[in-house]
Design a protein around this motif. Structure first.
Motif, PDB file in Angstrom:
ATOM      1  N   PHE A   1      -2.465   4.163  -3.663  1.00  0.00           N
ATOM      2  CA  PHE A   1      -2.902   2.957  -4.359  1.00  0.00           C
ATOM      3  C   PHE A   1      -2.331   1.726  -3.681  1.00  0.00           C
ATOM      4  CE2 PHE A   1       1.034   4.165  -6.368  1.00  0.00           C
ATOM      5  CZ  PHE A   1       1.692   2.977  -6.591  1.00  0.00           C
TER       6      PHE A   1
ATOM      7  N   THR B   1      -4.715  10.532  -1.403  1.00  0.00           N
ATOM      8  CA  THR B   1      -5.011   9.357  -2.222  1.00  0.00           C
ATOM      9  C   THR B   1      -3.735   8.594  -2.537  1.00  0.00           C
ATOM     10  OG1 THR B   1      -6.833  10.568  -3.246  1.00  0.00           O
ATOM     11  CG2 THR B   1      -6.089   8.585  -4.353  1.00  0.00           C
TER      12      THR B   1
ATOM     13  N   TYR C   1      -4.896 -14.623  -7.904  1.00  0.00           N
ATOM     14  CA  TYR C   1      -5.522 -13.342  -8.194  1.00  0.00           C
ATOM     15  C   TYR C   1      -4.505 -12.211  -8.092  1.00  0.00           C
ATOM     16  CZ  TYR C   1      -5.640 -12.256  -3.213  1.00  0.00           C
ATOM     17  OH  TYR C   1      -5.294 -11.998  -1.922  1.00  0.00           O
TER      18      TYR C   1
ATOM     19  N   ILE D   1      -1.507  -2.718  -4.417  1.00  0.00           N
ATOM     20  CA  ILE D   1      -1.414  -3.881  -5.289  1.00  0.00           C
ATOM     21  C   ILE D   1      -1.320  -5.101  -4.385  1.00  0.00           C
ATOM     22  CG2 ILE D   1       1.084  -3.616  -5.530  1.00  0.00           C
ATOM     23  CD1 ILE D   1       0.774  -4.867  -8.361  1.00  0.00           C
ATOM     24  N   GLU D   2      -2.095  -6.142  -4.723  1.00  0.00           N
ATOM     25  CA  GLU D   2      -2.114  -7.354  -3.901  1.00  0.00           C
ATOM     26  C   GLU D   2      -2.194  -8.570  -4.808  1.00  0.00           C
ATOM     27  OE1 GLU D   2      -4.641  -7.461  -0.321  1.00  0.00           O
ATOM     28  OE2 GLU D   2      -5.479  -9.298  -1.157  1.00  0.00           O
TER      29      GLU D   2
ATOM     30  N   ALA E   1      -4.942  -7.908  -7.538  1.00  0.00           N
ATOM     31  CA  ALA E   1      -5.882  -6.826  -7.292  1.00  0.00           C
ATOM     32  C   ALA E   1      -5.126  -5.498  -7.261  1.00  0.00           C
ATOM     33  CB  ALA E   1      -6.601  -7.038  -5.971  1.00  0.00           C
ATOM     34  N   LEU E   2      -5.699  -4.491  -7.873  1.00  0.00           N
ATOM     35  CA  LEU E   2      -5.159  -3.143  -7.872  1.00  0.00           C
ATOM     36  C   LEU E   2      -6.284  -2.195  -7.451  1.00  0.00           C
ATOM     37  CD1 LEU E   2      -3.504  -3.272 -11.398  1.00  0.00           C
ATOM     38  CD2 LEU E   2      -2.326  -3.496  -9.229  1.00  0.00           C
ATOM     39  N   GLY E   3      -5.954  -1.157  -6.720  1.00  0.00           N
ATOM     40  CA  GLY E   3      -7.013  -0.245  -6.324  1.00  0.00           C
ATOM     41  C   GLY E   3      -6.488   1.005  -5.658  1.00  0.00           C
ATOM     42  N   ALA E   4      -7.425   1.840  -5.232  1.00  0.00           N
ATOM     43  CA  ALA E   4      -7.108   3.122  -4.609  1.00  0.00           C
ATOM     44  C   ALA E   4      -7.180   2.995  -3.089  1.00  0.00           C
ATOM     45  CB  ALA E   4      -8.072   4.183  -5.082  1.00  0.00           C
ATOM     46  N   VAL E   5      -6.368   3.824  -2.408  1.00  0.00           N
ATOM     47  CA  VAL E   5      -6.350   3.911  -0.951  1.00  0.00           C
ATOM     48  C   VAL E   5      -6.569   5.372  -0.591  1.00  0.00           C
ATOM     49  CG1 VAL E   5      -4.950   3.648   1.121  1.00  0.00           C
ATOM     50  CG2 VAL E   5      -4.755   1.995  -0.716  1.00  0.00           C
TER      51      VAL E   5
ATOM     52  N   ARG F   1       0.861  -1.190   0.000  1.00  0.00           N
ATOM     53  CA  ARG F   1       0.000   0.000   0.000  1.00  0.00           C
ATOM     54  C   ARG F   1       0.891   1.232   0.000  1.00  0.00           C
ATOM     55  NH1 ARG F   1      -2.848  -2.388   4.859  1.00  0.00           N
ATOM     56  NH2 ARG F   1      -4.338  -3.799   3.930  1.00  0.00           N
TER      57      ARG F   1
END
Length: 77
Positions: free
Chosen positions: A46, A44, A68, A48-49, A70-74, A36
């Motif tokens: 991001f 803001t 899997y 990655i997991e 996963a990518l996303g925003a924090v 993270r």
């Protein structure tokens, strides 16, 4: 706010509706790791997991192996 994390989980999986001749009970487990990055742009960041999610049927032959990414925003508040 150390950016790297990892973990594991395990438990019993119960399927209420299953294919014929397949076990309704499975042993489920998961291994994961990620990073993270907080406050990259203002509040803001991001993440990655990646990891594996698997289940092993207990009363019949069969196993599911899945991976899997996963990518996303924090967001920090």
């Amino acid at each position: 706010k150390f950016p790297l994390y990892f973990g594991a989980g395990a438990g019993l999986g119960i399927y209420f509706k299953q294919l014929p001749d397949e076990s309704n009970v499975a042993f489920d487990y998961q291994l994961f790791m990620g990073a993270r990055f907080f406050n990259v742009y203002g509040a803001t960041g991001f993440f990655i997991e990646t990891g594996i999610k698997n289940h092993l049927h207990l009363t019949s032959d069969g196993q599911f192996n899945g991976t899997y990414l996963a990518l996303g925003a924090v967001f920090t508040f």
